[in-house]
Design an enzyme around this catalytic site. Structure first.
Site, mmCIF file in Angstrom:
data_model
loop_
_atom_site.group_PDB
_atom_site.id
_atom_site.type_symbol
_atom_site.label_atom_id
_atom_site.label_comp_id
_atom_site.label_asym_id
_atom_site.label_seq_id
_atom_site.Cartn_x
_atom_site.Cartn_y
_atom_site.Cartn_z
ATOM 1 N N LYS A 129 -10.992 -6.127 -6.454
ATOM 2 C CA LYS A 129 -12.412 -6.306 -6.096
ATOM 3 C C LYS A 129 -13.318 -5.923 -7.261
ATOM 4 C CE LYS A 129 -11.561 -5.419 -1.169
ATOM 5 N NZ LYS A 129 -10.144 -4.956 -1.197
ATOM 6 N N ASP A 184 0.851 -1.193 0.000
ATOM 7 C CA ASP A 184 0.000 0.000 0.000
ATOM 8 C C ASP A 184 0.883 1.239 0.000
ATOM 9 O OD1 ASP A 184 -2.367 -1.501 -0.008
ATOM 10 O OD2 ASP A 184 -2.252 -1.788 2.151
ATOM 11 N N ARG A 210 0.749 -2.577 7.073
ATOM 12 C CA ARG A 210 1.533 -1.621 7.850
ATOM 13 C C ARG A 210 2.423 -2.213 8.927
ATOM 14 N NH1 ARG A 210 -3.769 1.810 8.544
ATOM 15 N NH2 ARG A 210 -4.511 -0.341 8.323
ATOM 16 N N GLU A 250 -20.098 -8.826 -18.787
ATOM 17 C CA GLU A 250 -19.196 -8.774 -19.934
ATOM 18 C C GLU A 250 -17.916 -7.982 -19.607
ATOM 19 O OE1 GLU A 250 -18.982 -10.426 -22.465
ATOM 20 O OE2 GLU A 250 -17.867 -9.311 -23.967
ATOM 21 N N THR A 251 -18.071 -6.889 -18.878
ATOM 22 C CA THR A 251 -16.906 -6.070 -18.507
ATOM 23 C C THR A 251 -15.988 -6.843 -17.554
ATOM 24 O OG1 THR A 251 -18.206 -4.078 -18.807
ATOM 25 C CG2 THR A 251 -16.219 -3.853 -17.481
#
Ligand code: C5P
Length: 228
Positions: free
Chosen positions: A62, A11, A206, A68-69
């Site tokens: 996610k 991150d 972290r 379709e996409t």
């Protein structure tokens, strides 16, 4: 435990920072999670670069869109030779993702219910049930759709493992060693508890990436898991 179950969450706001951390960890860690922030900064090019260095890549995007996409986007990720990809645990999305993955080695992980959601949040979406009931339903649907794994809170790991059986891949973020700063994570368990409860992998951000010595921190966590 015959392999390192830690996936380090990259991150970071730039690929340079992510690469610096990877260099500091050396051979200790071979599995990295690229989430939305780093993806927005460095895209698939960085994920491909990690693969070229021999690292395993968990792309935590996610995906959630019309079938379709989703199918076409998953197809692109599968072609890049990545290991894990998250999609939302809605039936049509998961089925499209399985189709898009085709015969590639990419494993799909379902996000059942975001762990930031509580009973009121899912009631607002029109699901008048307990969060755990919706999680369990979606675990069953994910496996029926051909999705191989689940991302879940470590506090749900034991229950999900019972439902999903030994073959499913169970990945738990939201873990903290005893005494480590929790930051914004509210419902945490230790890495050792997560593994004991059936997790195959723990995602750690972290606690490792912001440690004074990330490599020593990984060694400490591995010892903690091994001696539990
Ligand atoms: O720094 P920390 O260990 O809390 O980072 C956890 C990582 O796992 C972050 O990349 C976060 O996006 C991800 N994650 C999470 N909780 C979830 C799903 C993903 O913390 N339920």
């Amino acid at each position: 435990m015959n392999r390192n179950p830690i996936i380090v969450a990259l991150d970071f706001e730039s690929p340079a920072e992510a690469s610096a951390l990877i260099a500091r960890l050396g051979d200790r860690v071979s599995f990295y999670k690229v989430g939305m922030e780093l993806y927005a900064a460095a895209g698939m090019a960085f994920a491909r670069e990690l693969r070229a260095q021999g690292k395993d890549v968990f792309l935590d995007m996610k995906f959630y869109d019309i079938p379709e996409t989703v199918r076409r986007a998953v197809c692109q990720v599968a072609r890049a030779g990545l290991q894990f990809l998250t999609v939302h645990g809605s039936d049509a999305v998961m089925r499209a993702a399985v189709e898009g993955r085709g015969a590639a080695s990419l494993k799909l992980l379902a996000v059942t219910v975001l762990t930031s959601f509580d009973r009121q949040d899912i009631a607002d979406l029109g699901y008048p049930s307990e969060v755990s009931d919706l999680v369990d339903l979606r675990v069953r649907k994910a496996l029926a759709a051909g999705v191989e794994g689940i991302v879940a809170s470590p506090l749900d790991a034991a229950r999900i493992r019972r439902i999903a059986g030994p073959g499913a891949i169970l990945v738990t973020p939201g873990v903290r060693s005893p005494g480590a700063a929790q930051a914004d994570q509210k419902r945490v368990a230790t890495p050792a508890e997560a593994i004991r409860d059936g997790a195959d992998y723990v995602v750690m951000g972290r606690q490792i990436t912001r440690a004074a010595s990330p490599a020593d921190e990984v060694d400490r966590v591995l010892e903690e898991i091994a001696s539990a």
